[in-house]
Design a protein around this motif. Sequence first.
Motif, PDB file in Angstrom:
ATOM      1  N   MET A 280       0.839  -1.204   0.000  1.00 30.27           N
ATOM      2  CA  MET A 280       0.000   0.000   0.000  1.00 30.27           C
ATOM      3  C   MET A 280       0.878   1.260   0.000  1.00 30.27           C
ATOM      4  O   MET A 280       2.007   1.270   0.508  1.00 30.27           O
ATOM      5  N   THR A 281       0.358   2.312  -0.602  1.00 29.79           N
ATOM      6  CA  THR A 281       1.046   3.606  -0.648  1.00 29.79           C
ATOM      7  C   THR A 281       0.397   4.553   0.351  1.00 29.79           C
ATOM      8  O   THR A 281      -0.826   4.757   0.316  1.00 29.79           O
ATOM      9  N   VAL A 282       1.200   5.103   1.239  1.00 27.86           N
ATOM     10  CA  VAL A 282       0.695   6.037   2.244  1.00 27.86           C
ATOM     11  C   VAL A 282       0.788   7.449   1.683  1.00 27.86           C
ATOM     12  O   VAL A 282       1.855   7.883   1.229  1.00 27.86           O
ATOM     13  N   ARG A 283      -0.324   8.174   1.710  1.00 32.61           N
ATOM     14  CA  ARG A 283      -0.373   9.560   1.216  1.00 32.61           C
ATOM     15  C   ARG A 283       0.093  10.493   2.325  1.00 32.61           C
ATOM     16  O   ARG A 283      -0.701  11.027   3.112  1.00 32.61           O
ATOM     17  N   VAL A 284       1.405  10.713   2.375  1.00 32.60           N
ATOM     18  CA  VAL A 284       2.012  11.504   3.450  1.00 32.60           C
ATOM     19  C   VAL A 284       1.458  12.918   3.462  1.00 32.60           C
ATOM     20  O   VAL A 284       1.220  13.497   4.535  1.00 32.60           O
TER      21      VAL A 284
END
Length: 488
Positions: free
Chosen positions: A367-371
Amino acid sequence: MIVGVDDKSLTENSAATNRTSLWGGRFAGGPSEALARLSVSVQFDWRLAPYDLAGSRAHARVLARAGLLDAEELGRVLAALDDLEAACASGEFRPTIDDEDVHTALERGMLERLGTLGGKLRAGRSRNDQVATDLRLYLRDHARGVAERLVELADALVEQAERHVDTPAPGMTHVQHAQPVTFGHWLLAHVQPLLRDLERLRDWDARTAISPLGAGALAGSSLPLDPVQVAKELGFTASAANSMDAVADRDFVAEFLFVTSLIGVHLSRLGEEVVLWTSQEFGWVELDDSFATGSSIMPQKKNADIAELARGKSGRLVGGLVAVLTMLKGLPLTYDRDMQEDKEPVFDAVDTLQLLLPALAGMISTMTVRVDRLAAAAPVGFTLATEVADWLVVKGVPFREAHEITGKLVALCVARDCALDEVSDEDLTLVSPHLDAGVRDVLSVRSALAARTTPGSTGPGPVADQLATAIDKLAGWRTWATEVVVPR
């Protein structure tokens, strides 16, 4: 690995097989078809075959030591057991509905290979102590498989946490923004229950490492057997202290199902958070396409189905525990046929977790975390209000009063639709003479996070310490999960 069976294959194979029964001498006729179909359990307990064969090897050796098998007979029995195990693994030997259960099927296999010698293995043991032993061996073996998958999920969470040690996020209570935290801290909060689950599995295993073999039907045996040696050969730490309890005890089943139920609850809570994080309303996380699904009618949809299935499957894990506890609660000692119902729930629990855990691990690791979105959300909802109250406490204001002052400041901001750091110096002093421009030093997410330096808190330093500890613990669990507990 033993080739599985189902009701259809049992029915197809049954006509070609002569019935082998472990009982019946007292009866003038065979069981009715209705009784036979109700009694049959081999369609699900066949997976115990490797463990039943391991128990048979140990039992053959103890019979030889007791003088009930000579050296030549022992060699033939052990060779036949090896051959039967290979035939089971390849699918060449399969049970039929006429076998009733795994024990009957395997005795048929031994009789086919050895004739009357194959029947000598039944001396000094009963299906009662056999099945209790087989199930303990199976669960001890498969608990480590579950542990291995738990470690993989924890590893995935740890790897994501390492990337976000100082990524700010809005920590929540009551699903309302509460105080800023780091996202790494949040991810590690899901690792901690998994570590406890691993501890529970190990504690469970220590209590389960008791061999019932030698208890017979309930009273032990008059034959000169050696349950202690059999226990040692099968990888148990001791033999059962009481033969009646040995065949009646299913605490290890109920406790295993409690552990797997709690694992299910922990996975469900993680799944629920991923569902929230990936929603349009949050938008904090983007799932990889390979671990998400779409809609048959809405082309734009990207659904967190793995997370939702984690929530859903927790129900069947909890249901298995309730079913076994309900089955056990009124049983008199020692063995009762009700206890046939102990196996399917644990088999289902093992299968469910072996299916679910790798999917969750893959979902988390990719998963990609939207910082940017997390950082933007971190101060929203006056999450820095507690920093103001703590700042007042440092100045000597009692927390009760500091809490009241900060609440009034928040009320002013709500009325003016502004943030805490947008209140003028004049308005700060109007709220309270204790407030002045110095409070602006604590009105940033970064300063709030940096101030959290105590062990276990959300500051980058404590989070790095938590990471190091988790990585070290998981290395130990990885070793435990790959231990061989069922010797050949």
